[in-house]
Motif scaffolding. Structure first.
Motif, PDB file in Angstrom:
ATOM      1  N   LEU A 105       0.827  -1.205   0.000  1.00 46.78           N
ATOM      2  CA  LEU A 105       0.000   0.000   0.000  1.00 46.78           C
ATOM      3  C   LEU A 105       0.859   1.252   0.000  1.00 46.78           C
ATOM      4  O   LEU A 105       0.581   2.210  -0.750  1.00 46.78           O
ATOM      5  CB  LEU A 105      -0.930  -0.002   1.223  1.00 46.78           C
ATOM      6  N   VAL A 106       1.913   1.276   0.804  1.00 47.77           N
ATOM      7  CA  VAL A 106       2.814   2.433   0.844  1.00 47.77           C
ATOM      8  C   VAL A 106       3.467   2.637  -0.515  1.00 47.77           C
ATOM      9  O   VAL A 106       3.573   3.765  -1.013  1.00 47.77           O
ATOM     10  CB  VAL A 106       3.888   2.252   1.936  1.00 47.77           C
ATOM     11  N   GLU A 107       3.898   1.549  -1.140  1.00 49.38           N
ATOM     12  CA  GLU A 107       4.503   1.654  -2.475  1.00 49.38           C
ATOM     13  C   GLU A 107       3.530   2.293  -3.465  1.00 49.38           C
ATOM     14  O   GLU A 107       3.912   3.157  -4.265  1.00 49.38           O
ATOM     15  CB  GLU A 107       4.906   0.266  -2.961  1.00 49.38           C
ATOM     16  N   LYS A 108       2.266   1.891  -3.383  1.00 50.64           N
ATOM     17  CA  LYS A 108       1.255   2.437  -4.286  1.00 50.64           C
ATOM     18  C   LYS A 108       0.979   3.908  -3.987  1.00 50.64           C
ATOM     19  O   LYS A 108       0.880   4.742  -4.905  1.00 50.64           O
ATOM     20  CB  LYS A 108      -0.036   1.629  -4.161  1.00 50.64           C
ATOM     21  N   LEU A 109       0.885   4.248  -2.695  1.00 48.33           N
ATOM     22  CA  LEU A 109       0.595   5.628  -2.305  1.00 48.33           C
ATOM     23  C   LEU A 109       1.704   6.595  -2.739  1.00 48.33           C
ATOM     24  O   LEU A 109       1.448   7.760  -3.032  1.00 48.33           O
ATOM     25  CB  LEU A 109       0.408   5.717  -0.787  1.00 48.33           C
ATOM     26  N   LEU A 110       2.932   6.079  -2.798  1.00 46.52           N
ATOM     27  CA  LEU A 110       4.080   6.937  -3.108  1.00 46.52           C
ATOM     28  C   LEU A 110       4.610   6.757  -4.527  1.00 46.52           C
ATOM     29  O   LEU A 110       5.682   7.273  -4.846  1.00 46.52           O
ATOM     30  CB  LEU A 110       5.220   6.637  -2.113  1.00 46.52           C
ATOM     31  N   GLU A 111       3.867   6.085  -5.389  1.00 47.33           N
ATOM     32  CA  GLU A 111       4.396   5.732  -6.701  1.00 47.33           C
ATOM     33  C   GLU A 111       4.787   6.941  -7.555  1.00 47.33           C
ATOM     34  O   GLU A 111       5.630   6.825  -8.449  1.00 47.33           O
ATOM     35  CB  GLU A 111       3.399   4.850  -7.457  1.00 47.33           C
ATOM     36  N   GLN A 112       4.194   8.104  -7.277  1.00 49.17           N
ATOM     37  CA  GLN A 112       4.543   9.314  -8.035  1.00 49.17           C
ATOM     38  C   GLN A 112       5.610  10.159  -7.333  1.00 49.17           C
ATOM     39  O   GLN A 112       5.934  11.258  -7.777  1.00 49.17           O
ATOM     40  CB  GLN A 112       3.279  10.164  -8.241  1.00 49.17           C
ATOM     41  N   ASP A 113       6.166   9.655  -6.230  1.00 51.11           N
ATOM     42  CA  ASP A 113       7.080  10.463  -5.412  1.00 51.11           C
ATOM     43  C   ASP A 113       8.433   9.791  -5.215  1.00 51.11           C
ATOM     44  O   ASP A 113       9.080   9.968  -4.183  1.00 51.11           O
ATOM     45  CB  ASP A 113       6.442  10.728  -4.043  1.00 51.11           C
ATOM     46  N   LYS A 114       8.892   9.034  -6.215  1.00 52.78           N
ATOM     47  CA  LYS A 114      10.120   8.281  -6.048  1.00 52.78           C
ATOM     48  C   LYS A 114      11.367   9.149  -5.917  1.00 52.78           C
ATOM     49  O   LYS A 114      12.412   8.683  -5.460  1.00 52.78           O
ATOM     50  CB  LYS A 114      10.283   7.282  -7.197  1.00 52.78           C
ATOM     51  N   ASP A 115      11.268  10.412  -6.323  1.00 52.28           N
ATOM     52  CA  ASP A 115      12.435  11.290  -6.232  1.00 52.28           C
ATOM     53  C   ASP A 115      12.391  12.202  -5.012  1.00 52.28           C
ATOM     54  O   ASP A 115      13.298  13.006  -4.790  1.00 52.28           O
ATOM     55  CB  ASP A 115      12.548  12.138  -7.496  1.00 52.28           C
ATOM     56  N   LYS A 116      11.338  12.096  -4.211  1.00 51.58           N
ATOM     57  CA  LYS A 116      11.195  12.982  -3.049  1.00 51.58           C
ATOM     58  C   LYS A 116      11.839  12.366  -1.812  1.00 51.58           C
ATOM     59  O   LYS A 116      12.048  11.156  -1.724  1.00 51.58           O
ATOM     60  CB  LYS A 116       9.720  13.273  -2.790  1.00 51.58           C
ATOM     61  N   LYS A 117      12.124  13.226  -0.836  1.00 49.35           N
ATOM     62  CA  LYS A 117      12.703  12.763   0.422  1.00 49.35           C
ATOM     63  C   LYS A 117      11.610  12.137   1.270  1.00 49.35           C
ATOM     64  O   LYS A 117      10.600  12.770   1.573  1.00 49.35           O
ATOM     65  CB  LYS A 117      13.356  13.925   1.170  1.00 49.35           C
ATOM     66  N   ILE A 118      11.828  10.890   1.649  1.00 51.27           N
ATOM     67  CA  ILE A 118      10.829  10.144   2.412  1.00 51.27           C
ATOM     68  C   ILE A 118      11.364   9.845   3.801  1.00 51.27           C
ATOM     69  O   ILE A 118      12.488   9.356   3.961  1.00 51.27           O
ATOM     70  CB  ILE A 118      10.467   8.837   1.687  1.00 51.27           C
ATOM     71  N   LEU A 119      10.556  10.152   4.811  1.00 50.29           N
ATOM     72  CA  LEU A 119      10.906   9.893   6.201  1.00 50.29           C
ATOM     73  C   LEU A 119      10.005   8.776   6.734  1.00 50.29           C
ATOM     74  O   LEU A 119       8.779   8.930   6.765  1.00 50.29           O
ATOM     75  CB  LEU A 119      10.723  11.154   7.058  1.00 50.29           C
ATOM     76  N   LEU A 120      10.606   7.671   7.132  1.00 50.93           N
ATOM     77  CA  LEU A 120       9.860   6.538   7.671  1.00 50.93           C
ATOM     78  C   LEU A 120      10.030   6.485   9.184  1.00 50.93           C
ATOM     79  O   LEU A 120      11.098   6.789   9.708  1.00 50.93           O
ATOM     80  CB  LEU A 120      10.370   5.223   7.078  1.00 50.93           C
ATOM     81  N   TYR A 121       8.969   6.060   9.867  1.00 52.55           N
ATOM     82  CA  TYR A 121       9.103   5.843  11.307  1.00 52.55           C
ATOM     83  C   TYR A 121       8.183   4.719  11.760  1.00 52.55           C
ATOM     84  O   TYR A 121       7.186   4.397  11.112  1.00 52.55           O
ATOM     85  CB  TYR A 121       8.815   7.129  12.092  1.00 52.55           C
ATOM     86  N   CYS A 122       8.555   4.106  12.888  1.00 57.76           N
ATOM     87  CA  CYS A 122       7.732   3.064  13.513  1.00 57.76           C
ATOM     88  C   CYS A 122       8.019   3.092  15.011  1.00 57.76           C
ATOM     89  O   CYS A 122       8.644   4.029  15.512  1.00 57.76           O
ATOM     90  CB  CYS A 122       8.005   1.700  12.892  1.00 57.76           C
ATOM     91  N   THR A 123       7.602   2.086  15.736  1.00 63.04           N
ATOM     92  CA  THR A 123       7.702   2.122  17.197  1.00 63.04           C
ATOM     93  C   THR A 123       9.142   2.168  17.686  1.00 63.04           C
ATOM     94  O   THR A 123       9.530   3.074  18.430  1.00 63.04           O
ATOM     95  CB  THR A 123       6.998   0.898  17.809  1.00 63.04           C
ATOM     96  N   GLY A 124       9.943   1.169  17.287  1.00 62.69           N
ATOM     97  CA  GLY A 124      11.322   1.107  17.760  1.00 62.69           C
ATOM     98  C   GLY A 124      12.354   1.076  16.661  1.00 62.69           C
ATOM     99  O   GLY A 124      13.558   1.034  16.930  1.00 62.69           O
ATOM    100  N   GLY A 125      11.900   1.043  15.403  1.00 66.92           N
ATOM    101  CA  GLY A 125      12.812   1.103  14.270  1.00 66.92           C
ATOM    102  C   GLY A 125      12.907  -0.149  13.423  1.00 66.92           C
ATOM    103  O   GLY A 125      13.359  -0.084  12.277  1.00 66.92           O
ATOM    104  N   ILE A 126      12.459  -1.294  13.930  1.00 68.53           N
ATOM    105  CA  ILE A 126      12.699  -2.542  13.210  1.00 68.53           C
ATOM    106  C   ILE A 126      11.919  -2.641  11.903  1.00 68.53           C
ATOM    107  O   ILE A 126      12.423  -3.124  10.892  1.00 68.53           O
ATOM    108  CB  ILE A 126      12.408  -3.767  14.109  1.00 68.53           C
TER     109      ILE A 126
END
Length: 343
Positions: A183-204
């Protein structure tokens, strides 16, 4: 005398033992993707020493690495640090200390061997899981959030992000990490050249997700080192205003660490502001919901009047209902109540 490498006590006995132990405890998590040749032997070696140190919690092992969440008596913290540094696969592993501690966060030690340390649904032979995104310290991540045009993505499940998340983050509406990456890949399919910041609970989860996104052609993938847990500690230590609002959902009996006083969701039962997670007391349902203390008291810890009716039945009838539910695999337990109790 041979030592047992597993828990031998029932739940009530375990709770009593934890409450009677007067030592102050600290909740810790750590993870690492690293090759473990013999996870079963590794598991037994850890269990022996972790048990001696009074550790309680959940540790998952696989050939691909380790994922651990547990509590330890503070007096044994340094002994744990020394022990893990003697193990090549764990040497210098980062300890993520919890924002909030609760004595009974965990009541037993469970170390389990699995196929994967996080159920991601990916075929790791198709890409290089070690080719991860750029790790950003909490302060660097905090600054990056202010950059124009950055895209922030929450890699947690919907029940986690609903009670707390970073401002302006994309919050995928999914119940499992396995569903999230496509789903994330689909949501961002037009933004492959943009800076993306990912986060989760502890990093894994960011480790695997960032490698996957790079494999899919995303050029500027960054991830929050140590996750929300690390971020919350850092902004507090430096006197900064947190850009993460609300509570950080955690997978132990606390079900959440408060980061800010913001309440972002409402009680499922009455609609009043609440971010208190609880599991339905009807074990045949056990759904995780947001429910205020008042509704929880009125419904006896259940999600509905139907489940409330069930928990007041004799335990033997409740067991029969759960067995019937497992057979049918498609009906909530309360749908079977009238049939089995003759109402």
């Amino acid at each position: 005398m041979k030592k047992f490498l597993f828990n031998r006590y029932d739940k009530e006995t375990l709770k009593k033992k934890v409450l009677e132990d007067k030592r102050e405890r600290r909740v810790i998590s750590f993870y690492r993707y690293v090759k473990i040749e013999d996870p079963i032997e590794f598991r037994n070696r850890l269990y022996d020493t972790f048990d001696d140190l009074g550790i309680l919690g959940r540790i998952y092992l696989a050939n691909e690495g380790i994922n651990a969440q547990f509590s330890i008596p503070i007096e044994n913290y340094q002994a744990l640090r020394s022990f893990v540094d003697t193990i090549p696969e764990l040497k210098n592993i980062y300890f993520n200390d919890a924002v909030e501690d609760k004595k009974e966060s965990f009541i037993k030690l469970a170390i389990k061997v699995r196929k994967k340390i996080v159920a991601d649904g990916l075929d790791d032979t198709q890409f290089d899981p070690s080719d991860v995104g750029t790790h950003l310290s909490p302060l660097a991540f905090h600054q990056a959030l202010e950059e124009e045009g950055v895209i922030v993505v929450d890699l947690r499940n919907n029940y986690e992000s609903e009670v707390g998340h970073f401002e302006n983050a994309i919050l995928p509406d999914v119940g499992t990490f396995r569903e999230e990456l496509p789903l994330v890949e689909k949501l961002l399919e037009q933004d492959k050249d943009k800076k993306i910041l990912l986060y989760c609970t502890g990093g894994i989860r960011c480790e695997k997700a960032s490698a996957y996104l790079k494999y899919k052609g995303f050029e500027k993938v960054h991830q929050l080192q140590g996750g929300i847990i690390n971020y919350a500690k850092a902004v507090t230590d430096h006197g900064l205003t947190s850009k993460f609002k609300g509570k950080n959902f955690v997978f132990d009996d606390r079900l959440g660490e408060r980061v800010t006083e913001d309440v972002l969701t409402v009680c499922y039962s009455c609609g009043k502001p609440s971010d208190r997670h609880t599991n339905c007391a009807n074990l045949g349902c056990h759904v995780l919901i947001v429910q205020c203390e008042s509704c929880s008291e009125t419904l006896l810890g259940c999600c509905s009047e139907e489940c409330k009716e069930i928990v007041q039945l004799p335990e033997e009838i409740q067991k029969q209902l759960r067995q019937e539910l497992r057979k049918q695999k498609k009906y909530p337990t309360h749908h079977l109540t009238r049939k089995m109790v003759g109402k």
